[in-house]
Design a protein around this motif. Structure first.
Motif, PDB file in Angstrom:
ATOM      1  N   THR A 534       0.112 -47.631  19.257  1.00  0.00           N
ATOM      2  CA  THR A 534      -0.137 -46.135  18.830  1.00  0.00           C
ATOM      3  C   THR A 534      -1.785 -45.766  19.281  1.00  0.00           C
ATOM      4  O   THR A 534      -2.577 -46.872  19.427  1.00  0.00           O
ATOM      5  CB  THR A 534      -0.021 -46.080  17.223  1.00  0.00           C
ATOM      6  OG1 THR A 534      -1.024 -46.993  16.474  1.00  0.00           O
ATOM      7  CG2 THR A 534       1.479 -46.249  16.891  1.00  0.00           C
ATOM      8  N   GLY A 535      -2.103 -44.492  18.993  1.00  0.00           N
ATOM      9  CA  GLY A 535      -3.328 -44.369  19.128  1.00  0.00           C
ATOM     10  C   GLY A 535      -3.871 -44.290  20.492  1.00  0.00           C
ATOM     11  O   GLY A 535      -5.168 -44.157  20.875  1.00  0.00           O
ATOM     12  N   SER A 554       5.888 -37.490  23.231  1.00  0.00           N
ATOM     13  CA  SER A 554       7.236 -38.006  22.291  1.00  0.00           C
ATOM     14  C   SER A 554       6.913 -39.363  21.836  1.00  0.00           C
ATOM     15  O   SER A 554       7.224 -39.604  20.729  1.00  0.00           O
ATOM     16  CB  SER A 554       8.436 -38.100  22.947  1.00  0.00           C
ATOM     17  OG  SER A 554       8.410 -39.074  23.801  1.00  0.00           O
ATOM     18  N   ALA A 555       5.922 -40.188  22.183  1.00  0.00           N
ATOM     19  CA  ALA A 555       5.237 -41.406  21.843  1.00  0.00           C
ATOM     20  C   ALA A 555       4.094 -41.069  20.945  1.00  0.00           C
ATOM     21  O   ALA A 555       3.405 -39.997  20.950  1.00  0.00           O
ATOM     22  CB  ALA A 555       5.092 -42.076  22.927  1.00  0.00           C
ATOM     23  N   PRO A 556       3.904 -41.905  20.074  1.00  0.00           N
ATOM     24  CA  PRO A 556       2.524 -41.709  18.988  1.00  0.00           C
ATOM     25  C   PRO A 556       1.285 -41.860  19.814  1.00  0.00           C
ATOM     26  O   PRO A 556       0.483 -42.711  19.267  1.00  0.00           O
ATOM     27  CB  PRO A 556       2.684 -42.531  18.084  1.00  0.00           C
ATOM     28  CG  PRO A 556       3.546 -43.949  18.433  1.00  0.00           C
ATOM     29  CD  PRO A 556       4.501 -43.093  19.732  1.00  0.00           C
ATOM     30  N   ALA A 558      -2.602 -40.625  21.011  1.00  0.00           N
ATOM     31  CA  ALA A 558      -3.511 -39.985  20.295  1.00  0.00           C
ATOM     32  C   ALA A 558      -3.814 -38.692  21.025  1.00  0.00           C
ATOM     33  O   ALA A 558      -4.149 -37.354  20.308  1.00  0.00           O
ATOM     34  CB  ALA A 558      -4.729 -40.691  20.274  1.00  0.00           C
ATOM     35  N   ASP A 586       2.102 -28.565  21.668  1.00  0.00           N
ATOM     36  CA  ASP A 586       1.532 -29.855  20.800  1.00  0.00           C
ATOM     37  C   ASP A 586      -0.001 -29.703  20.679  1.00  0.00           C
ATOM     38  O   ASP A 586      -0.637 -29.792  21.860  1.00  0.00           O
ATOM     39  CB  ASP A 586       2.143 -31.181  21.803  1.00  0.00           C
ATOM     40  CG  ASP A 586       2.117 -32.448  20.818  1.00  0.00           C
ATOM     41  OD1 ASP A 586       0.907 -32.706  20.398  1.00  0.00           O
ATOM     42  OD2 ASP A 586       2.768 -33.092  20.641  1.00  0.00           O
ATOM     43  N   ARG A 588      -2.010 -32.099  20.625  1.00  0.00           N
ATOM     44  CA  ARG A 588      -2.695 -33.341  21.209  1.00  0.00           C
ATOM     45  C   ARG A 588      -2.669 -33.169  22.580  1.00  0.00           C
ATOM     46  O   ARG A 588      -3.449 -33.898  23.447  1.00  0.00           O
ATOM     47  CB  ARG A 588      -1.695 -34.534  21.060  1.00  0.00           C
ATOM     48  CG  ARG A 588      -1.710 -35.030  19.586  1.00  0.00           C
ATOM     49  CD  ARG A 588      -0.477 -36.006  19.571  1.00  0.00           C
ATOM     50  NE  ARG A 588       0.678 -35.641  19.792  1.00  0.00           N
ATOM     51  CZ  ARG A 588       1.833 -36.532  20.075  1.00  0.00           C
ATOM     52  NH1 ARG A 588       1.497 -37.740  20.028  1.00  0.00           N
ATOM     53  NH2 ARG A 588       2.898 -36.035  20.258  1.00  0.00           N
ATOM     54  N   ARG A 703       9.458 -49.608  19.765  1.00  0.00           N
ATOM     55  CA  ARG A 703       8.975 -48.264  20.110  1.00  0.00           C
ATOM     56  C   ARG A 703       9.996 -47.177  20.736  1.00  0.00           C
ATOM     57  O   ARG A 703       9.831 -46.064  20.433  1.00  0.00           O
ATOM     58  CB  ARG A 703       7.802 -48.497  21.270  1.00  0.00           C
ATOM     59  CG  ARG A 703       6.776 -49.319  20.870  1.00  0.00           C
ATOM     60  CD  ARG A 703       5.949 -49.316  22.286  1.00  0.00           C
ATOM     61  NE  ARG A 703       4.606 -50.574  21.748  1.00  0.00           N
ATOM     62  CZ  ARG A 703       3.887 -50.811  22.561  1.00  0.00           C
ATOM     63  NH1 ARG A 703       3.606 -50.311  23.959  1.00  0.00           N
ATOM     64  NH2 ARG A 703       2.704 -51.626  22.260  1.00  0.00           N
ATOM     65  N   ARG A 706      12.089 -44.903  18.290  1.00  0.00           N
ATOM     66  CA  ARG A 706      11.652 -43.451  17.397  1.00  0.00           C
ATOM     67  C   ARG A 706      12.625 -42.456  18.000  1.00  0.00           C
ATOM     68  O   ARG A 706      12.996 -42.435  19.242  1.00  0.00           O
ATOM     69  CB  ARG A 706      10.255 -43.239  18.094  1.00  0.00           C
ATOM     70  CG  ARG A 706       9.085 -43.976  17.310  1.00  0.00           C
ATOM     71  CD  ARG A 706       8.025 -43.864  18.171  1.00  0.00           C
ATOM     72  NE  ARG A 706       7.426 -42.221  18.187  1.00  0.00           N
ATOM     73  CZ  ARG A 706       6.845 -41.782  17.236  1.00  0.00           C
ATOM     74  NH1 ARG A 706       6.407 -42.434  15.835  1.00  0.00           N
ATOM     75  NH2 ARG A 706       6.588 -40.426  17.089  1.00  0.00           N
TER      76      ARG A 706
END
Length: 998
Positions: A534-535, A554-556, A558, A586, A588, A703, A706
């Motif tokens: 993540t991040g 779609s992935a976590p 950052a 989004d 992000r 992963r 999700r």
């Protein structure tokens, strides 16, 4: 002596164009390829020329030995050229300091860029701009020769630039690269300078007779203000036409470096020849005002004709693609012919007008240098304004068509204005006649029909596409949903059925169907396989439809910085909201309009993932994103465990150049994995990083579990994490054997930029490279890379068996067998046994296949045709037997005939026909119960059609029946089973077929 001077000025024009091209390419690597970057660099170059001519206007009439001065200027240009790689290279560090690790505002950065480029090029451009005033004054002895001398000098120098464009674009740069081409041009400039300097020092200077100079003031008063405005306007109009027509021709002929080179060459050829026509045919026979009036009328009329013809070129290219003439160099002659059809008459008219205007401005020999210098300065100033006006005002706001209509309007105005002048005086009577005619002509220009945008953007310059369209009996017309001309390219969105496609300059860059696996996996693969769960901070080069950005989001992660060169692409992306996962909403996502070299290359940020999904490497501009130098720039922007993902095509490219691309990537990222985005697909994704690769199976499964990631993968036709592993085509351990030794693609040599446009012509030959890449060598050995498979032997065996199943369903039979074998070494897992057996069924040779139950043909005594069919099968005369079966099928609906025909078609390599007959029968439960081996033949036919998932289902079902009945995997003549049909009960499998990915 004048002939020698003309030869020197010809070479001077050629060297100047080569140096200009090289410097523009070098500065584009520093400042980027955006419209603002190209415009400011062009403005800086032209600005130097203008200032140089302005300075020369103060000196050319005062200094003696002007030819020696010209020689000194050329020597200086040559010396500067030798030093230019280091001087321009130093701007790279300066660029980083100016940016300070962050992007400045577009307007301020444009001003900074202009100032830096202007200062960097100023010494050379000053010298180049000063040459014409000095030479014009050096070779002109009397007033009656002014027109001829000016026209011949300007024409010869421009024709030299034409030669330089061709030599530089087709020989020097492709063969020698930028640095060596610079040295060649510098040597030529030094030679010209040395010869001119020697002649200037040896020959005695000549001065114009005083009496003749005095007579210049006795001539009628010329409308100097009007002429000054015209000289400025002619530069403005010429640049409008050049920028707009270059953009139009990029749409219809492709955006390759060769298309741009030919456009520039034809443009220069027309201007040069027009100047010579004036010098040797018109200057002494026709009034200069009449030359100006007629030339502007011809310019307006021929440009209007070009607007009517340009959207027909794709149709002519379509016809050309259907001939046997396609190849190198014929394609370049064809393209040059189309360009000349549109541009030769307009540029010929422009070439005749400029020296005529300079002749009118020139008051006499004694002040010829001053007048020519001022005229050239005003013309250059108009070119600068025209360059900026076309790129940033007219084309983005009005479009290409309206911009060219505006140029036509200017030409009409000047044709009317000059037709009202006689003897140097503006006559009111003529003006009253000309004004309404000008108004009518302008109204007619406004009514010129718009382009057929569907035809214009059809992309027929791609020979493969043109031949594909030609093979269709009728071409379906698509619906154009969007079209806008932007500062860099022209963007359109079209709909054909339920397929949406985005085109940039006529080339499809994104779609909601065929490109979906590549658009999604290019973004998700590096995110899912990067070590941090993540991040992650990510960057994307090329926004396109937004699908790649949406998949990454779609992935976590950052944050995601998406860099797009053409702002109109961001507008067009709204049509893909249904498939791009609402990326633009989004929080992000940070959208940046700019060039990746400046936005990312000079950023102070570090990224965990960078995804590069630009246009094809044959597209000028995009080609710079596939070089070793660019990869080095991007590697510096990656974190310690960062991953760089690069999309690469397999189609329209030779195997040699594909290897060069991958070799260049691996030279910077020594640990590289190559993924295919679909089974035996045409798109690859290279994943490179500094650390050796390992594939954490447990983390990958987690992963991809999700929901958002699963939804994205599903749109790419991927069932999950294990399915991703099945797409690995080449591992790092095998990559060296694949790429071998050879040249790298660099900023200096532009290897792929110059080679890839030619590769497109041989798409049919290079289509075999796709098959060769996927089938020639066993690749993608996963086992050494896999980690975190489970904490027990049973768990590891189960995971390995599932991986093997996914590999099998993706057509990776060799690797699936290897993984299944590894599973069996860990523990007993039924799935691993079944996968191995299905693999062995795929390996079977035709003589080992299940025998066909053809005894009924004789036992039922259906006639002579059936006896012939049975005999042909018994003697392995498969072609004759298939013909007999197909003939019998016309009258007999017996499904067994279709079964035999399908099996025979499979044996004779007619896989599509085999699939058509066998798959339907295999789905018929009653028929399958009577003839369970139909699943084997259907599976083999589907496998050869590269429908691996379906093939695995049929072969697995057959394998379970085979196990139940005790049949061997391979049938040899002595082990053939009886010909009796099997009952449905006996054929029922004991357990369900193994689960397969969706």
């Amino acid at each position: 002596m004048r002939l020698i001077v003309l030869c020197l000025f010809f070479v001077s024009g050629a060297t100047g164009l080569v140096l200009e091209t090289v410097w523009f390419r070098q500065l584009a690597l520093i400042f980027g390829s955006t419209g603002w970057a190209a415009g400011t660099v062009t403005g800086a170059f032209l600005g130097g020329l203008g200032v140089g001519s302005l300075i020369a206007s103060r000196l050319a009439d005062r200094l003696n030995r002007r030819l020696a001065v010209y020689g000194g200027l050329e020597l200086f240009v040559g010396l500067f050229a030798l030093a230019s790689p280091w001087l321009i290279g130093a701007l790279d560090a300066l660029q980083y300091r100016l940016l300070g690790g962050a992007m400045l505002s577009a307007g301020f950065y444009a001003a900074v860029r202009f100032g830096v480029a202007f200062a960097a090029l100023l010494p050379a451009t000053l010298a180049m701009g000063a040459t014409l005033p000095f030479l014009a004054r050096a070779v002109t002895e009397r007033e009656t020769a002014i027109g001829r001398r000016l026209g011949s000098l300007y024409g010869v120098n421009t024709l030299g630039a034409f030669a330089g464009a061709l030599i530089g674009g087709f020989a020097l740069l492709p063969i020698l690269g930028q640095a060596a081409s610079t040295r060649v041009a510098a040597a030529a400039a030094l030679t010209v300078g040395a010869v001119a300097l020697a002649l200037g020092l040896v020959l005695k200077p000549t001065a114009a007779p005083a009496a003749e100079a005095a007579r210049a003031h006795d001539k009628p008063l010329r409308p100097y203000v009007l002429l000054a405005f015209f000289v400025f306007s002619s530069g403005f109009t010429a640049m409008l036409i050049q920028v707009a027509m270059t953009r139009l021709l990029a749409i219809v002929l492709g955006s390759s470096v060769y298309s741009f080179t030919l456009t520039v060459a034809v443009f220069l050829a027309g201007i040069g020849l027009g100047s010579l026509v004036y010098a040797f045919g018109l200057s002494r026979r026709v009034s200069d005002y009449l030359v100006l009036a007629v030339s502007q009328g011809v310019l307006a009329g021929s440009l209007a004709l070009a607007l009517l013809l340009v959207d027909r070129i794709p149709g002519w290219l379509y016809v050309y693609a259907g001939t046997d003439l396609v190849g190198v160099p014929s394609i370049f002659f064809v393209h040059a012919g189309f360009i000349a059809l549109l541009l030769f008459l307009p540029t010929l008219a422009m070439g005749a007008a400029f020296p005529a205007a300079m002749r009118l401005i020139a008051a006499g020999v004694s002040r010829l240098g001053r007048d020519v210098g001022w005229a050239y300065f005003l013309n250059t100033l108009g070119s600068i304004v025209g360059s900026f006006g076309a790129a940033f005002v007219l084309i983005p706001n009005l479009g290409l068509h309206a911009t060219l209509v505006y140029a036509i309007g200017l030409a009409i105005f000047w044709a009317g204005a000059f037709s009202a002048i006689r003897g140097g005086f503006l006559l009111r009577r003529r003006l009253l006649v000309a004004a309404p005619l000008v108004l009518v002509a302008m109204l007619m220009a406004q009514s010129l029909p718009r382009f057929d945008l569907e035809q214009l953007t059809s992309g027929m310059f791609r020979v493969g596409l043109a031949k594909k369209v030609a093979a269709q009996k009728s071409k379906a017309r698509s619906t154009l949903l969007y079209y806008r001309d932007g500062p860099v390219g022209s963007v359109s969105v079209e709909k054909l059925g339920d397929v949406l496609s985005m085109r940039v300059n006529g080339k499809v860059e994104a779609s909601n169907r065929f490109d979906m696996p590549t658009q999604i996996l290019a973004g998700l693969l590096p995110v899912l396989l990067q070590e941090r769960a993540t991040g992650q901070r990510a960057a994307l080069i090329g926004y396109g439809s937004g699908v790649t950005a949406g998949a990454m989001l779609s992935a976590p992660i950052a944050g995601l910085a998406a860099v797009e060169l053409e702002p109109r692409v961001l507008e067009a992306a709204r049509f893909f909201k249904g498939v791009n996962f609402a990326a633009e909403s989004d929080e992000r996502l940070q959208l940046v309009v700019g060039d990746a070299r400046t936005v990312l290359g000079y950023s102070a940020l570090k990224f965990d993932v960078i995804v590069s999904e630009p246009s094809n490497p044959w597209v000028a501009g995009a080609s710079g994103l596939f070089t070793r130098d660019f990869y080095e720039l991007m590697r510096a922007r990656l974190s310690e465990d960062g991953v760089y993902a690069q999309w690469v095509q397999l189609y329209e490219m030779s195997a040699e150049h594909l290897r060069s691309l991958v070799r260049s990537f691996r030279a910077v990222f020594p640990n590289t994995l190559v993924f295919s985005t679909s089974e035996r697909g045409v798109d690859l994704v290279l994943l490179g990083r500094a650390k050796p690769w390992t594939l954490d199976v447990g983390a990958l499964m987690e992963r991809t579990a999700r929901p958002a990631v699963q939804a994205a993968l599903k749109k790419a036709g991927v069932g999950g994490g294990l399915d991703i592993l099945a797409l690995l085509a080449v591992t790092d351990a095998e990559l060296q054997d694949f790429v071998g030794e050879g040249p790298l693609n660099t900023d200096d040599n532009g290897l792929i930029e110059f080679a890839a446009p030619k590769d497109m012509l041989f798409y049919e030959e290079y289509a075999e490279n796709i098959v060769d890449f996927h089938f020639s060598v066993e690749r993608g050995r996963l086992l050494p890379l896999l980690t975190n498979l489970g904490d027990t032997h049973e768990r590891r065996a189960e995971n390995l068996a599932r991986i093997a199943l996914h590999l099998l369903a993706r057509g990776r039979t060799d690797v699936a067998y290897e993984i299944a074998s590894a599973s069996r070494k860990q523990a007993v897992v039924a799935l691993a046994d079944e996968v191995q057996e299905v693999c062995e069924l795929i390996y079977l040779k035709p003589r080992e296949w299940p025998p066909l139950p053809n005894g009924w043909l004789v036992s039922e005594s259906k006639g002579e045709g059936y006896l012939l069919l049975a005999a042909g099968m018994s003697l392995d005369q498969n072609v004759e037997a298939l013909e007999a079966a197909m003939k019998l099928m016309e009258d007999d609906p017996d499904p067994r005939l279709r079964y035999l025909a399908g099996a025979l078609a499979l044996k004779t390599l007619q896989f599509e026909a085999a699939e058509k007959w066998l798959v339907v029968l295999a789905e018929d439960a009653a028929f399958r119960a009577a003839h369970p081996e139909v699943d084997f033949f259907a599976g083999r036919a589907l496998d050869r059609q590269m429908k691996f998932g379906q093939a695995t289902r049929h072969l697995a079902r057959y394998n379970q029946v085979r196990r139940k009945l005790g049949w061997p995997l391979a049938f040899l003549p002595e082990a053939a089973p009886a010909d009796a049909p099997v009952s449905p009960d006996d054929a029922a499998p004991t357990e369900a077929a193994p689960p397969l990915p969706e």
